[in-house]
Design an enzyme around this catalytic site. Sequence first.
Site, PDB file in Angstrom:
ATOM      1  N   GLU A 275      41.497  24.570  23.133  1.00  0.00           N
ATOM      2  CA  GLU A 275      42.119  24.291  24.412  1.00  0.00           C
ATOM      3  C   GLU A 275      41.085  23.967  25.477  1.00  0.00           C
ATOM      4  O   GLU A 275      41.087  22.908  26.071  1.00  0.00           O
ATOM      5  CB  GLU A 275      42.933  25.523  24.850  1.00  0.00           C
ATOM      6  CG  GLU A 275      44.345  25.193  25.201  1.00  0.00           C
ATOM      7  CD  GLU A 275      45.156  26.465  25.328  1.00  0.00           C
ATOM      8  OE1 GLU A 275      46.377  26.367  25.232  1.00  0.00           O
ATOM      9  OE2 GLU A 275      44.580  27.545  25.535  1.00  0.00           O
TER      10      GLU A 275
ATOM     11  N   GLU B 177      48.474  55.716  51.741  1.00  0.00           N
ATOM     12  CA  GLU B 177      49.129  55.618  53.025  1.00  0.00           C
ATOM     13  C   GLU B 177      48.139  55.281  54.125  1.00  0.00           C
ATOM     14  O   GLU B 177      48.382  54.440  54.958  1.00  0.00           O
ATOM     15  CB  GLU B 177      49.807  56.955  53.330  1.00  0.00           C
ATOM     16  CG  GLU B 177      51.148  56.823  53.966  1.00  0.00           C
ATOM     17  CD  GLU B 177      51.872  58.150  53.908  1.00  0.00           C
ATOM     18  OE1 GLU B 177      53.082  58.139  53.707  1.00  0.00           O
ATOM     19  OE2 GLU B 177      51.217  59.191  54.068  1.00  0.00           O
TER      20      GLU B 177
END
Lengths: 94, 570
Positions: free
Chosen positions: B75, B315
């Site tokens: 490829e 947080e």
Amino acid sequence: MEEEKKYELRLYIAGKTAKSVTALQNLKKYCEEHLKGQYKIEVIDLLVQPQLAEGDQIFAIPTLVRKVPEPIRKIIGDLSNEEKVLVGLDIRPA
Amino acid sequence: MSKAKEQKMNEKYPTLPKTPTGITGLDEITGGGIPKGRPTLVCGDAGCGKTLMSLEFIIRGAIDFGEPGVFMAFEEKTDELAMNVASLGFDLDKLQEEKKIKLDHVHIDRSEIEETGEYDLEGLFIRLNYAIDSIGAKRVVLDTLENLFSGLSNEAVLRAELRRLFHWLKDKGVTAIITGERGEGKLTRQGLEEYVSDCVILLDHRVINQISTRRLRIVKYRGSVHGTNEYPFLIDEEGISVLPVTSLKLEKPVSSERIRSGIPALDKMLDGRGFFKGSSILVSGTAGTGKTSIAAYFANQTCSEGNKCIYFAFEESPNQIIRNMHSIGVNLQQYVDEGLLKFFASRPTLYGLEMHLVAMYKTIKKFKPQAVVLDPITNLITVGSVSEVKSMLIRLIDFLQEEQITVMFTALTLNTIISDQTDEGVSSLVDAWLLVRDIEYNGERNRGMYIMKSRGMKHSNQVREFVITDKGLDLVEVYLGPDGVLTGSAREAQILHEQTGEVLRDYAYNRKDREISRKRKVLEAKISSLQTEFESIEEELNKVSQEEELVKQVTDKTRAEITQRRGEKG
């Protein structure tokens, strides 16, 4: 010095298999018929020179490579279909 | 387990020889690697990491295991491949020069090729053979072999040749990976799985709720035990890492070593010595109850003992946490500078849960901390369902226990009614559960902390008031009075009230004491006067009796004299 040929053809084979022999015979026949005097055939046996396979991107056997004139063309198979070979080599327009 | 069965398991059978891939985690799932000397099929959709995985197999083999490898690409061109892995820190060109790796790009372009008559793929075999022999390769990758099908039209020949190729690879004794694009209803478009029967690995790239997760599954592995689950994997700057998600057994080592929480009063509640090393601790509570502070204290304590700690923040940013913790007298920055504390902050939505897990797993493996903090786990719910979060946490806890790392989770409970089913259902998984809750009373909010559970140790059943001051955290005993549990200023007021009472009581005692002494004095005075009276009466009585005696004596004497005189006359 060897005269510059119009067609430089390379046939890649792997040993003297039936397909290789057929291909070479077919090739020689077509060349004599259509390109007399303008061609040069080089037969490369990959069993002897495996390192050459990579350069011409050979994966199928037998493969005929038209090195000159450019662009490079490849024909794989035993070249039994004359029409296809001639078109493939650009000897006869499709 | 019965003894016979146990023995059977311990017996060693000659097992399938395996070739380690060197890819993090993959060897664990496959129990040592892919079958040695046999082809393995890696298939999946476009962009799922097939090429990278196979390339990493070759590179790791060359670098880590001293096994040279051939990568035959159908490829991508070789320089493209080199560029792709350069970002992972691998220098393919150098490895090629050192004859550890050979890249070969097989270029197939239909427009250049004419097919006439019979042919075979002997050329490919020769090429591969030459490449293998030139560097003594033990590993081979054929990346997207199916590209042959797009370049050549004679399928019958191709199929026959592929079958021959796989046999040839086996005969050659190389461990091979063949990649194939996933087809509809089949593992690969051209049904390559027919030819490769030993090991098939399926890669998958799924997007759920806009969050993508890569997963890997071993579809089959002949002659070997293997994990059958879907395992998430991560591609990052270090290549591929697969996470062996669950250990199937509960055979983790345990430690009776203790680890301090950083809050002495809390340690005291925990049998006086803190948590077990390698245990998992859940701190849950409503918003603003100081969960992060407890976690930061824990991290601080760990680092102050010279141990390493990772703080996963979902947080707040690291700087924010450091700044905030400064306000309660915790200086985390120094440990960050010393390299003992590592923050790892990411938004939960950065990637899927599994990815989080893999990322954490990797970070932990690399940093090797003694303690880990996850703050808060509740935020993970934004990227997964409760059950997913739970399953992820199970696996994380599993892994951490394996590594003997103590972990502290914080979890936000949304309602003030404490339900035993909260906290993502992890409460049953953790070894210790601290609950911080608001106690709203008398116009103020105070924090109460108690230990819901702590496996394997005696722990306090008391609710403590959890105070956060600029000097730090502390737990104080709540006031248990006739009016119930008092906290905060009510507690202070009650204490004051009690102090006032004491002063008053003291005063009252003193007054009574004085009165008694006065009374005693009066009484004593009375007693002495009575005694004097008694004495004078006694004296009087004595005087009378003496007089009578005297009178008697005188009378007697006189009578005798009279008697005598009568006798003289008579």
